[in-house]
Design a protein around this motif. Structure first.
Motif, mmCIF file in Angstrom:
data_model
loop_
_atom_site.group_PDB
_atom_site.id
_atom_site.type_symbol
_atom_site.label_atom_id
_atom_site.label_comp_id
_atom_site.label_asym_id
_atom_site.label_seq_id
_atom_site.Cartn_x
_atom_site.Cartn_y
_atom_site.Cartn_z
ATOM 1 N N ILE A 226 5.367 9.494 6.324
ATOM 2 C CA ILE A 226 4.801 9.594 7.665
ATOM 3 C C ILE A 226 3.603 8.668 7.806
ATOM 4 O O ILE A 226 3.280 8.190 8.901
ATOM 5 N N THR A 227 2.940 8.402 6.682
ATOM 6 C CA THR A 227 1.750 7.541 6.720
ATOM 7 C C THR A 227 2.102 6.062 6.884
ATOM 8 O O THR A 227 1.203 5.257 7.158
ATOM 9 N N VAL A 228 3.383 5.695 6.728
ATOM 10 C CA VAL A 228 3.750 4.276 6.822
ATOM 11 C C VAL A 228 3.377 3.671 8.172
ATOM 12 O O VAL A 228 2.771 2.580 8.218
ATOM 13 N N PRO A 229 3.718 4.306 9.310
ATOM 14 C CA PRO A 229 3.294 3.728 10.599
ATOM 15 C C PRO A 229 1.774 3.606 10.716
ATOM 16 O O PRO A 229 1.277 2.649 11.321
ATOM 17 N N VAL A 230 1.055 4.571 10.127
ATOM 18 C CA VAL A 230 -0.411 4.510 10.166
ATOM 19 C C VAL A 230 -0.909 3.304 9.382
ATOM 20 O O VAL A 230 -1.787 2.562 9.840
ATOM 21 N N LEU B 16 0.824 -1.210 0.000
ATOM 22 C CA LEU B 16 0.000 0.000 0.000
ATOM 23 C C LEU B 16 0.858 1.260 0.000
ATOM 24 O O LEU B 16 0.479 2.280 -0.595
ATOM 25 N N THR B 17 2.017 1.217 0.638
ATOM 26 C CA THR B 17 2.920 2.373 0.617
ATOM 27 C C THR B 17 3.431 2.615 -0.799
ATOM 28 O O THR B 17 3.475 3.765 -1.276
ATOM 29 N N ALA B 18 3.823 1.523 -1.480
ATOM 30 C CA ALA B 18 4.290 1.661 -2.864
ATOM 31 C C ALA B 18 3.173 2.211 -3.751
ATOM 32 O O ALA B 18 3.419 3.063 -4.621
ATOM 33 N N LEU B 19 1.942 1.748 -3.525
ATOM 34 C CA LEU B 19 0.816 2.240 -4.316
ATOM 35 C C LEU B 19 0.558 3.722 -4.038
ATOM 36 O O LEU B 19 0.278 4.499 -4.959
ATOM 37 N N LEU B 20 0.674 4.127 -2.786
ATOM 38 C CA LEU B 20 0.494 5.526 -2.419
ATOM 39 C C LEU B 20 1.556 6.402 -3.100
ATOM 40 O O LEU B 20 1.252 7.476 -3.647
ATOM 41 N N LEU B 21 2.809 5.935 -3.087
ATOM 42 C CA LEU B 21 3.878 6.668 -3.752
ATOM 43 C C LEU B 21 3.651 6.730 -5.261
ATOM 44 O O LEU B 21 3.902 7.749 -5.906
ATOM 45 N N ASP B 22 3.139 5.642 -5.825
ATOM 46 C CA ASP B 22 2.886 5.603 -7.262
ATOM 47 C C ASP B 22 1.787 6.589 -7.648
ATOM 48 O O ASP B 22 1.881 7.256 -8.688
ATOM 49 N N THR B 23 0.746 6.688 -6.829
ATOM 50 C CA THR B 23 -0.316 7.653 -7.136
ATOM 51 C C THR B 23 0.240 9.070 -7.139
ATOM 52 O O THR B 23 -0.158 9.903 -7.961
ATOM 53 N N HIS B 24 1.159 9.339 -6.234
ATOM 54 C CA HIS B 24 1.739 10.678 -6.175
ATOM 55 C C HIS B 24 2.639 10.939 -7.371
ATOM 56 O O HIS B 24 2.648 12.053 -7.928
ATOM 57 N N ALA B 25 3.405 9.919 -7.794
ATOM 58 C CA ALA B 25 4.238 10.067 -8.989
ATOM 59 C C ALA B 25 3.376 10.320 -10.212
ATOM 60 O O ALA B 25 3.704 11.142 -11.079
ATOM 61 N N TYR B 26 2.239 9.641 -10.289
ATOM 62 C CA TYR B 26 1.333 9.794 -11.429
ATOM 63 C C TYR B 26 0.737 11.195 -11.457
ATOM 64 O O TYR B 26 0.613 11.815 -12.508
ATOM 65 N N GLU B 27 0.359 11.701 -10.291
ATOM 66 C CA GLU B 27 -0.208 13.043 -10.216
ATOM 67 C C GLU B 27 0.834 14.116 -10.513
ATOM 68 O O GLU B 27 0.524 15.149 -11.109
ATOM 69 N N SER B 28 2.081 13.886 -10.110
ATOM 70 C CA SER B 28 3.121 14.910 -10.236
ATOM 71 C C SER B 28 3.834 14.868 -11.578
ATOM 72 O O SER B 28 4.150 15.917 -12.153
ATOM 73 N N LEU B 29 4.118 13.655 -12.083
ATOM 74 C CA LEU B 29 4.955 13.511 -13.276
ATOM 75 C C LEU B 29 4.265 12.796 -14.433
ATOM 76 O O LEU B 29 4.854 12.650 -15.501
ATOM 77 N N ASP B 30 3.028 12.318 -14.216
ATOM 78 C CA ASP B 30 2.362 11.484 -15.209
ATOM 79 C C ASP B 30 3.154 10.212 -15.495
ATOM 80 O O ASP B 30 3.131 9.678 -16.607
ATOM 81 N N LEU B 31 3.914 9.749 -14.500
ATOM 82 C CA LEU B 31 4.676 8.511 -14.612
ATOM 83 C C LEU B 31 4.351 7.608 -13.437
ATOM 84 O O LEU B 31 4.074 8.085 -12.338
#
Length: 617
Positions: A140-144, A98-113
């Motif tokens: 920071i969301t990882v512990p959550v 889920l952390t990797a997916l969260l990071l991927d969503t942010h990469a997609y929103e920021s870089l379209d990658l």
């Protein structure tokens, strides 16, 4: 629930049952995170496209999470004897996923990658940027996430018997399975029919590889490959997004200069051909006018190079423009101001979809003469057109495409100044490179002589003092100077394939040579501001800057095509493909293995490639 007394078989059975439910709730969590991709992507404008989006959203994330369960947690259930240890292992896997997916969503929103080696390298580069800061906050969301996974794990273990008695596992699995299969069947159909509301969603989700079956359908008579190719070439919009062009309504300070505009496109002419030996007339003309000696086309191929010149936009927008039949703002403004149009080519333009569907949409185009490719014929037709309207006071725009340089291997009925060359009779097969380059120079020398006829007509009709003349090329031509077995064009992004002449006759200007980086994308802002008196900022309709803005310090210019982003800088060229893989080259186009692009520079380039999309704020 105590499992210490259970035998091995019962332990494994319980863990497998628990793992199914644990995966199910992680699928729901992944789907909720996946809504960020949907929000950032273009919303399909048809019901069928929306139905595909729903099916692919449910089916893809269901398959993705369950796939990781089958590959990791299912075999671990047999290998880890302790249920507590196994559940802790599953919690760690779920947290990482889920952390990797969260990071991927942010990469997609920021870089379209999606996450790729490039994205990770940029994040770990240590460069301080707003993006890096936001990514660090995400951790920071990882512990959550870990805590929520622990709570889910414990709750499912306690409720396992009750959940098992509900017998809802099979219906749930069927829902995910039907959605997964349906989405791929729908995409197979859409891919064969070039149905854009579905095909445009191809890369919305991470690790998404929709099925295609064109070869199977063709084999069984369900697809006509020739008809498909014809439709694809005609549409060219398989993956296009809606575009806002311009971003704001244009305003003008005054009616403009009222000057004529002549654009001469010498197909395939690279910049180092403009010398006193190969093209003496054009070289002399350049010395008397404005010469941009460090000028780059917007691409290394015909279509994208033309697109950048006329629209002032990167080629990432080309299919969006074509799908909407949107003419260039420059030509649209000229037409609204009553300019007469004259379009001429040595090879015809009707067969080029970009000319037909976008640049000169609605204009009468010259047809290709299958028996004759003649620049002389095109110039003769232009001469007659010019003389016919010489007495009119109506201003005019004209485009002349000269094709002899790009077709140098075909030879022609012109002087062979440089030998050995094709057709000279003194050819040594061991010196192929020299033969080809001499043939290319002969074609350039021939075009140079043709340019004399064009300028003679302007002088004869007393038009030089009221006509802006722009001479350039769509791309360059390489003869393996990079040592990468690259010939011609559209094979790499070296200066031999990208660097082209830019010579401008602007009445009233003082002759000069400009050495700073300039681009085809700069032509539109120059004409809009300095000829047509546009008051709206150039950034609202172009990615370039006015060529006359000498104070502009540029760190990079954009080039590339629909698949690659190319950032040209004074000492390096960075190529990023659509999957996020990158390569950095030096001035001689030798790869620099340890070099990495600067995050802030890449962010600016990525932003420019999506700034005009309809769904961007």
């Amino acid at each position: 629930m105590v499992s210490s007394g259970n035998n091995y078989k019962e332990k494994v059975s319980q863990l497998i049952s628990w793992g199914h439910w644990f995966s199910f709730f992680n699928i729901i969590a992944a789907m909720l995170l996946g809504t960020r991709y949907i929000v950032h992507s273009e919303w399909p404008d048809t019901l069928f496209g929306q139905l595909y989006l729903a099916f692919s959203w449910v089916g893809h994330f269901g398959f993705l999470v369950f796939g990781f369960y089958i590959l990791i947690l299912f075999p671990a259930s047999f290998l880890i004897p302790s249920q507590r240890l196994m559940r802790l292992f599953a919690v760690l896997v779920g947290t990482i996923g889920l952390t990797a997916l969260l990071l991927d969503t942010h990469a997609y929103e920021s870089l379209d990658l999606h996450l790729s080696p490039l994205v990770w390298d940029l994040l770990l580069s240590g460069e301080r940027t707003e993006l890096n800061a936001r990514w660090q906050y995400l951790f920071i969301t990882v512990p959550v996430i870990f805590l929520l996974q622990l709570i889910l794990s414990e709750w499912l273990w306690r409720k396992l018997r009750k959940l098992t008695r509900k017998h809802v596992g099979v219906p749930i699995a069927m829902v995910f399975g039907i959605c997964f299969v349906s989405s791929h069947l729908m995409y197979i159909w859409a891919d064969a029919k070039l149905y854009r509301p579905i095909t445009v969603q191809r890369s919305n989700f991470p690790l998404s590889y929709p099925m295609t079956a064109k070869s199977f359908m063709e084999k069984h008579g369900l697809l006509d490959r020739q008809e498909y190719t014809k439709k694809l070439n005609a549409q060219g919009i398989e993956s296009s997004e809606q575009i806002r062009y311009p971003l704001e309504k244009l305003t003008f300070g005054d009616p403009g200069t009222g000057q004529n505009l002549l654009v001469i496109m010498v197909d395939g002419l690279r910049s180092d051909m403009v010398d006193s030996e190969t093209m003496p007339y054009l070289t002399a003309f350049a010395r008397q006018n404005l010469q941009y000696s460090n000028h780059y086309s917007s691409s290394n191929d015909d279509t994208s190079g033309l697109f950048g010149l006329f629209y002032g936009l990167p080629s990432s927008y080309i299919n969006s423009i074509r799908s909407a039949n949107t003419p260039p703002l420059v030509l649209d403004t000229l037409q609204k101001r009553g300019y007469k149009f004259g379009i001429f080519s040595g090879a015809g333009l009707n067969d080029n979809p970009l000319y037909r569907d976008a640049i000169f949409f609605g204009q009468q185009l010259p047809d290709a003469d299958k028996d004759e490719h003649s620049d002389q014929r095109a110039i003769a037709e232009w001469t007659n057109w010019l003389k016919a309207g010489a007495e009119d006071k109506q201003p005019w725009f004209s485009f002349i495409e000269l094709t002899a340089v790009e077709r140098f291997e075909e030879g022609g009925d012109y002087a062979q100044k440089f030998e050995p060359a094709i057709g000279t009779g003194s050819v040594n097969s061991k010196d192929t490179t020299r033969i080809l380059k001499n043939s290319y120079r002969n074609a350039a020398y021939h075009v140079d002589e043709q340019l004399i006829a064009i300028f003679d007509q302007l002088v004869e009709n007393n038009m030089m003092d009221n006509t802006i003349v722009l001479i350039t090329a769509n791309h360059g031509t390489e003869f393996n100077e990079t040592g990468t077995n690259s010939w011609g064009a559209d094979s790499n992004y070296s200066q031999y394939q990208l660097k082209v002449p830019m010579i401008i006759h602007w009445p009233g200007s003082v002759a000069s040579v400009t050495n700073r980086l300039t681009s085809h994308l700069d032509v539109v802002p120059t004409l809009m501001e300095s000829m047509l008196s546009a008051a709206t900022p150039a950034s609202t309709y172009s990615s370039g800057v006015n060529l006359f803005t000498s104070s502009s310090k540029r760190r990079w210019i954009l080039a590339g095509n629909e698949d690659d982003i190319v950032m040209i800088q004074p000492q390096t060229t960075t190529v990023v493909d659509k999957y996020g893989n990158y390569r950095v080259y030096n001035e001689d186009y030798k790869r620099m293995e340890s070099a990495k692009p600067k995050l802030s520079t890449l962010m600016q380039a990525m932003h420019e490639l999506k700034r005009f999309n309809q769904n961007e704020d």
